[in-house]
Design a protein around this motif. Structure first.
Motif: not given
Length: 294
Positions: A61-67, A69-74, A80-81, A85-88
């Motif tokens: 369940x932490x996978x989305x947050x790990x991605x 945090x690492x700057x990976x694309x969700x 994805x984003x 990009x999400x913050x912008x």
């Protein structure tokens, strides 16, 4: 201040609850590779959903947050984003929402003052009909009326039009509350006393009456700010604004489950910030809020 901290603590608790709820709801989506044509998805797509959510993995369940945090694309690489990009996109929606909130407060004060001025004249009927007309007009109708000028001809600024459209209904709603509070305050003895001592009606209104009306306004600002942010989703879609609302709608339609989980939690966190800001303003302008105990 302790009351503010208690209320803030209750709101902060909503963030992890929303995060877990959105995760498990996404994990429970009825995706299947069976013969049901409406739900059928390709096996590789189903596998990408499972990877995005970390299903079947320890602490998945932490996978989305790990991605994030690492700057990976969700989500999938094409749709994805990233966190940046999400913050912008979120900053764009917050900007539209803040402008809309300012406009709504302006509509509210203007409507309340006009209704107070016309309350004993024939024009009072206009102020009674205006809320009915505003509440009976869905937001998407004025948005669709303005859309050709904005989207097709490019004559108007899309962000300003989106803020204008979504501010009208909350402005009239807040104005109704302020006007009712004004009607009550204007009948108080201190108003007659102040007028009897020679103060002008304007001075009595701005110095004595309106400060007693602000708490009633602040009670509704929090829910209205939430409605404005949610309402901006539809306006952004109509005016083609590439911000948080459009991202959220597309993520839901395209079943970008990790994006939905993170975006939902970020939105809940934003609402907590709004609630904190409203509480701080309430403490600053209302002495009764500072003296209240939980």
């Amino acid at each position: 201040m302790s009351r503010v901290l208690v209320r803030l603590g209750r709101q902060v608790m909503l963030v992890p609850v929303v995060a877990l709820a959105s995760y498990f709801l996404m994990a429970a989506l009825p995706l299947t590779t069976d013969d049901d044509a409406k739900r059928q998805v390709a096996p590789e797509v189903l596998a990408s959903y499972r990877r995005d959510l970390g299903l079947g993995e320890p602490l998945g369940f932490l996978r989305p947050w790990q991605k994030l945090w690492r700057g990976e694309r969700l989500g999938t690489s094409a749709q994805g984003v990233t966190g940046d990009e999400l913050a912008w996109k979120l900053s764009g929606s917050v900007g539209v929402g803040l402008v809309a909130l300012g406009l709504a407060l302006g509509w509210a004060l203007a409507y309340a003052l006009v209704r107070a001025r016309w309350r004993r004249s024939r024009l009072s009927l206009v102020t009674e009909l205006l809320p009915a007309a505003a509440f009976g007009t869905p937001v998407f109708i004025p948005a669709l009326l303005l859309a050709p000028e904005v989207v097709e001809r490019g004559h108007l600024l899309p962000e300003a039009c989106a803020a204008l459209v979504i501010s009208v209904w909350p402005g009239i709603f807040l104005g109704t509350l302020v006007a009712d509070a004004l009607d009550t305050e204007l009948t108080r003895d201190y108003v007659r006393t102040a007028l009897g001592k020679g103060l002008s009606r304007g001075a009595v209104l701005w110095r004595h009456v309106l400060p007693n009306v602000w708490p009633a306004l602040l009670d509704a600002v929090g829910p209205v700010a939430t409605a404005l942010l949610a309402g901006s989703f539809a306006a952004e879609r109509v005016f083609g604004l590439p911000y948080f609302g459009q991202l959220y709608v597309l993520a839901v339609l395209q079943k970008q489950v990790a994006v939905v989980v993170v975006a939902t939690t970020v939105f809940a966190s934003l609402l907590v910030v709004v609630g904190l800001a409203v509480e701080l303003v309430r403490v600053a302008v209302d002495p009764r809020a500072r003296e209240a105990t939980p």
